[in-house]
Design a protein around this motif. Structure first.
Motif, PDB file in Angstrom:
ATOM      1  N   GLY A  84       0.788  -1.224   0.000  1.00  0.00           N
ATOM      2  CA  GLY A  84       0.000   0.000   0.000  1.00  0.00           C
ATOM      3  C   GLY A  84       0.819   1.272   0.000  1.00  0.00           C
ATOM      4  N   ASN A  85       2.141   1.154  -0.117  1.00  0.00           N
ATOM      5  CA  ASN A  85       3.002   2.334  -0.180  1.00  0.00           C
ATOM      6  C   ASN A  85       2.576   3.192  -1.373  1.00  0.00           C
ATOM      7  N   PRO A  86       2.151   4.430  -1.147  1.00  0.00           N
ATOM      8  CA  PRO A  86       1.659   5.255  -2.246  1.00  0.00           C
ATOM      9  C   PRO A  86       2.770   5.944  -3.035  1.00  0.00           C
ATOM     10  N   ASN A  87       4.006   5.789  -2.584  1.00  0.00           N
ATOM     11  CA  ASN A  87       5.105   6.546  -3.173  1.00  0.00           C
ATOM     12  C   ASN A  87       5.692   5.847  -4.392  1.00  0.00           C
ATOM     13  N   GLN A  88       6.298   6.650  -5.256  1.00  0.00           N
ATOM     14  CA  GLN A  88       7.093   6.146  -6.366  1.00  0.00           C
ATOM     15  C   GLN A  88       8.487   6.750  -6.254  1.00  0.00           C
ATOM     16  N   ALA A  89       9.491   5.959  -6.622  1.00  0.00           N
ATOM     17  CA  ALA A  89      10.856   6.456  -6.591  1.00  0.00           C
ATOM     18  C   ALA A  89      10.998   7.650  -7.520  1.00  0.00           C
ATOM     19  N   GLY A  90      11.746   8.658  -7.068  1.00  0.00           N
ATOM     20  CA  GLY A  90      11.933   9.861  -7.864  1.00  0.00           C
ATOM     21  C   GLY A  90      13.384  10.277  -7.942  1.00  0.00           C
ATOM     22  N   ASN A  91      13.663  11.221  -8.810  1.00  0.00           N
ATOM     23  CA  ASN A  91      15.015  11.729  -9.019  1.00  0.00           C
ATOM     24  C   ASN A  91      15.472  12.509  -7.788  1.00  0.00           C
ATOM     25  N   GLN A  92      16.515  12.017  -7.126  1.00  0.00           N
ATOM     26  CA  GLN A  92      17.037  12.695  -5.941  1.00  0.00           C
ATOM     27  C   GLN A  92      17.939  13.864  -6.294  1.00  0.00           C
ATOM     28  N   ASN A  93      18.456  13.885  -7.528  1.00  0.00           N
ATOM     29  CA  ASN A  93      19.312  14.992  -7.973  1.00  0.00           C
ATOM     30  C   ASN A  93      20.332  15.343  -6.897  1.00  0.00           C
ATOM     31  N   ALA A  94      21.041  14.312  -6.432  1.00  0.00           N
ATOM     32  CA  ALA A  94      21.878  14.450  -5.242  1.00  0.00           C
ATOM     33  C   ALA A  94      23.359  14.536  -5.568  1.00  0.00           C
ATOM     34  N   ILE A  95      24.098  15.170  -4.660  1.00  0.00           N
ATOM     35  CA  ILE A  95      25.560  15.133  -4.661  1.00  0.00           C
ATOM     36  C   ILE A  95      25.981  14.543  -3.319  1.00  0.00           C
ATOM     37  N   PHE A  96      26.666  13.424  -3.366  1.00  0.00           N
ATOM     38  CA  PHE A  96      27.131  12.773  -2.151  1.00  0.00           C
ATOM     39  C   PHE A  96      28.633  12.992  -1.996  1.00  0.00           C
ATOM     40  N   ARG A  97      29.043  13.381  -0.810  1.00  0.00           N
ATOM     41  CA  ARG A  97      30.454  13.619  -0.521  1.00  0.00           C
ATOM     42  C   ARG A  97      30.955  12.506   0.396  1.00  0.00           C
ATOM     43  N   ILE A  98      31.944  11.749  -0.103  1.00  0.00           N
ATOM     44  CA  ILE A  98      32.458  10.577   0.610  1.00  0.00           C
ATOM     45  C   ILE A  98      33.942  10.793   0.891  1.00  0.00           C
ATOM     46  N   PRO A  99      34.425  10.509   2.111  1.00  0.00           N
ATOM     47  CA  PRO A  99      35.851  10.699   2.398  1.00  0.00           C
ATOM     48  C   PRO A  99      36.713   9.659   1.675  1.00  0.00           C
ATOM     49  N   LEU A 100      37.827  10.119   1.139  1.00  0.00           N
ATOM     50  CA  LEU A 100      38.763   9.215   0.464  1.00  0.00           C
ATOM     51  C   LEU A 100      39.707   8.535   1.434  1.00  0.00           C
ATOM     52  N   ASN A 101      39.833   9.083   2.616  1.00  0.00           N
ATOM     53  CA  ASN A 101      40.764   8.530   3.603  1.00  0.00           C
ATOM     54  C   ASN A 101      40.025   8.325   4.925  1.00  0.00           C
ATOM     55  N   PRO A 102      39.123   7.351   4.974  1.00  0.00           N
ATOM     56  CA  PRO A 102      38.318   7.151   6.185  1.00  0.00           C
ATOM     57  C   PRO A 102      39.182   6.749   7.370  1.00  0.00           C
ATOM     58  N   THR A 103      38.716   7.099   8.556  1.00  0.00           N
ATOM     59  CA  THR A 103      39.480   6.838   9.782  1.00  0.00           C
ATOM     60  C   THR A 103      38.586   6.201  10.832  1.00  0.00           C
ATOM     61  N   GLU A 104      39.193   5.430  11.712  1.00  0.00           N
ATOM     62  CA  GLU A 104      38.465   4.818  12.812  1.00  0.00           C
ATOM     63  C   GLU A 104      38.016   5.886  13.803  1.00  0.00           C
ATOM     64  N   ASN A 105      36.823   5.723  14.293  1.00  0.00           N
ATOM     65  CA  ASN A 105      36.333   6.561  15.385  1.00  0.00           C
ATOM     66  C   ASN A 105      36.812   5.930  16.691  1.00  0.00           C
ATOM     67  N   THR A 106      37.785   6.542  17.329  1.00  0.00           N
ATOM     68  CA  THR A 106      38.367   5.966  18.540  1.00  0.00           C
ATOM     69  C   THR A 106      37.596   6.351  19.805  1.00  0.00           C
ATOM     70  N   GLY A 107      36.571   7.184  19.650  1.00  0.00           N
ATOM     71  CA  GLY A 107      35.739   7.544  20.785  1.00  0.00           C
ATOM     72  C   GLY A 107      34.467   6.724  20.805  1.00  0.00           C
ATOM     73  N   ALA A 108      33.420   7.286  21.348  1.00  0.00           N
ATOM     74  CA  ALA A 108      32.124   6.612  21.366  1.00  0.00           C
ATOM     75  C   ALA A 108      31.620   6.448  19.940  1.00  0.00           C
ATOM     76  N   LYS A 109      31.250   5.240  19.585  1.00  0.00           N
ATOM     77  CA  LYS A 109      30.826   4.960  18.219  1.00  0.00           C
ATOM     78  C   LYS A 109      29.492   5.635  17.909  1.00  0.00           C
ATOM     79  N   THR A 110      29.358   6.111  16.678  1.00  0.00           N
ATOM     80  CA  THR A 110      28.153   6.812  16.244  1.00  0.00           C
ATOM     81  C   THR A 110      27.112   5.807  15.770  1.00  0.00           C
ATOM     82  N   PRO A 111      25.895   5.837  16.330  1.00  0.00           N
ATOM     83  CA  PRO A 111      24.855   4.920  15.847  1.00  0.00           C
ATOM     84  C   PRO A 111      24.434   5.276  14.424  1.00  0.00           C
ATOM     85  N   THR A 112      24.076   4.268  13.647  1.00  0.00           N
ATOM     86  CA  THR A 112      23.408   4.547  12.386  1.00  0.00           C
ATOM     87  C   THR A 112      22.033   5.113  12.704  1.00  0.00           C
TER      88      THR A 112
END
Length: 456
Positions: A84-112
């Motif tokens: 019953g989902n009334p939605n249809q997928a649409g164009n997000q027209n998005a720009i995603f910025r991703i780090p090239l050099n990811p690092t470990e989080n040495t503190g409290a981990k961030t929840p998804t």
């Protein structure tokens, strides 16, 4: 100590080889500027063109970031959504910025969290386990999400018992195990079609043909299928048995298991929380994320850590990296926590941005040189066939492939195309005479041929 030493060694090797090999976070995206996609409406088995470009349209990078322009629409057919989902997928027209050099989080981990937690290589959004519904311990009923009253405090994520989308939204997933939130089409789980699972738990593919981002191949290391919002890569369901790349190919397993409980009074770490519903046929184990506990498997490196990842060697990272896996069980059905989570291993620095505010270099995919068509593990079935011939690529198809059907005299009878990010296509052979035919696959440079028999 071993884990720390391995992480340091990986970091040093990657720094030393940074200029010697291209960063997979730059070169792994599926780019397209011409092909538009299709969707299904409920009750209509014929796909309809939505006219939106599929996959990613541009990739740019700087010293520290890669920027990916994408519509959020895959090249495989999407829909319908039978809940019953009334939605249809649409164009997000998005720009995603991703780090090239990811690092470990040495503190409290961030929840998804709800919404995007990463991006697949076709630009489609990656969500975590949740569906935005939780248990209101005051009213003893569900709250949040469509059709339910708001949760106390206004957010389901602040509640003690959070519902699992992969379990409760199954009816609303299309054949590719995706669906839209608003117009944002996304996957909570391994994006391989339901009908490819060893135990098929949804009949949606019987009604509306589709495929998925890739096909699970237990004989090969699964492809790199995306990047989490901490910048670390996400792989499919299979990998090397050992973290150094040895031991053969095995299913990479979630370290989570269902708890042995009958009452929902505490979390797995012992925290006393407001009571959820008792375990029953109405609310079985697996209803809530908190029904799971993580168990260490120190003698089996094929099990993942509490974030659903591990340090290991992969084909794209021969010197090793931390990476997540899209976990499935031994029937290839999705296994909690599915992709990433419930916390990120690294520092969550990726985001969706409205503009690129630094000098960048545009990455253009390299021209095809090496013949990788044999590596796609092409399967043609049924063979012999009478009505329909199906051509399926194992793994992830990162090339546009032209397919042609010839008779034994070399006359071209039909042609079709398998776009990058698709894994299946068809020839309708109902009108052909019995005999031997040839299917040719061409990626613009290389050709491979397969023989198929038509019987009447």
């Amino acid at each position: 100590m071993y884990k720390f030493s391995f992480a340091v060694a990986v970091l040093l090797l990657n720094i030393g080889l940074l200029k010697a090999q291209p960063n997979p976070a730059i070169i792994s995206w599926l780019q397209n500027t011409t092909t538009t996609g299709y969707y299904y409406m409920s009750g209509n088995p014929t796909p309809i063109s939505h006219g939106i470009l599929v996959n990613c349209q541009q990739v740019r990078y700087s010293a520290n970031w890669v920027y990916v322009n994408a519509t959020g629409i895959p090249s495989y057919n999407i829909g319908p959504y039978l809940d019953g989902n009334p939605n249809q997928a649409g164009n997000q027209n998005a720009i995603f910025r991703i780090p090239l050099n990811p690092t470990e989080n040495t503190g409290a981990k961030t929840p998804t969290s709800g919404g995007n937690i990463g991006i697949f290589v076709n630009g489609v959004a990656m969500f975590d386990y949740r569906d935005g519904v939780a248990w209101n311990t005051t009213t003893n009923s569900f709250c949040g999400g469509p059709g339910n009253p708001p949760c106390p405090g206004g957010m389901a994520a602040t509640q003690a018992w959070n519902r699992d989308a992969v379990v409760y939204e199954r009816l609303g997933f299309d054949c590719s195990k995706g669906h839209p939130a608003g117009t944002n089409y996304h996957h909570h789980q391994n994006p391989s079609a339901f009908d490819l699972d060893l135990n098929v738990i949804s009949n949606i593919c019987n009604l509306y043909d589709a495929d998925g981002l890739y096909a699970i191949n237990p004989a090969q290391h699964s492809p790199l299928i995306g990047f989490a919002y901490d910048g670390f890569p996400v792989y499919g369901a299979y990998g090397y048995a050992n973290i150094d790349g040895t031991g053969g190919i095995v299913r990479i397993k979630s370290g989570y298991q269902l708890r042995n409980i009958t009452l929902r009074t505490h979390h797995a770490d012992g925290t006393d929380v407001a009571d959820g519903p008792a375990v029953s046929s109405t609310y079985p184990l697996g209803t809530f994320r908190e029904d799971y506990e993580w168990v260490s498997h120190p003698n089996d490196p094929s099990y993942l850590d509490i974030h659903n990842g591990r340090f290991c060697v992969t084909p794209e990272y021969p010197n090793g990296t931390y990476c997540y896996f899209a976990t499935v069980d031994n029937n290839h059905n999705s296994a909690y926590p599915y992709l990433v989570g419930p916390t990120y291993y690294g520092n969550k620095t990726a985001s969706r941005v409205t503009a690129v505010n630094e000098p960048t270099t545009v990455y253009s995919p390299l021209s095809i040189s090496e013949n990788i068509l044999p590596d796609l593990n092409i399967k043609i079935f049924p063979n012999p066939a009478s009505d329909l011939v199906i051509i399926r690529a194992g793994g992830l198809n990162n090339q546009d492939i032209e397919l042609q059907l010839f008779d034994i005299k070399g006359r071209l009878l039909q042609q079709t195309k398998m776009n990058k990010g698709q894994s299946i296509c068809y020839f309708d052979v109902q009108s052909l005479y019995a005999g031997t035919y040839i299917i040719k696959l061409y990626n613009g440079v290389h050709t491979i041929s397969h023989k198929v028999i038509i019987e009447k």
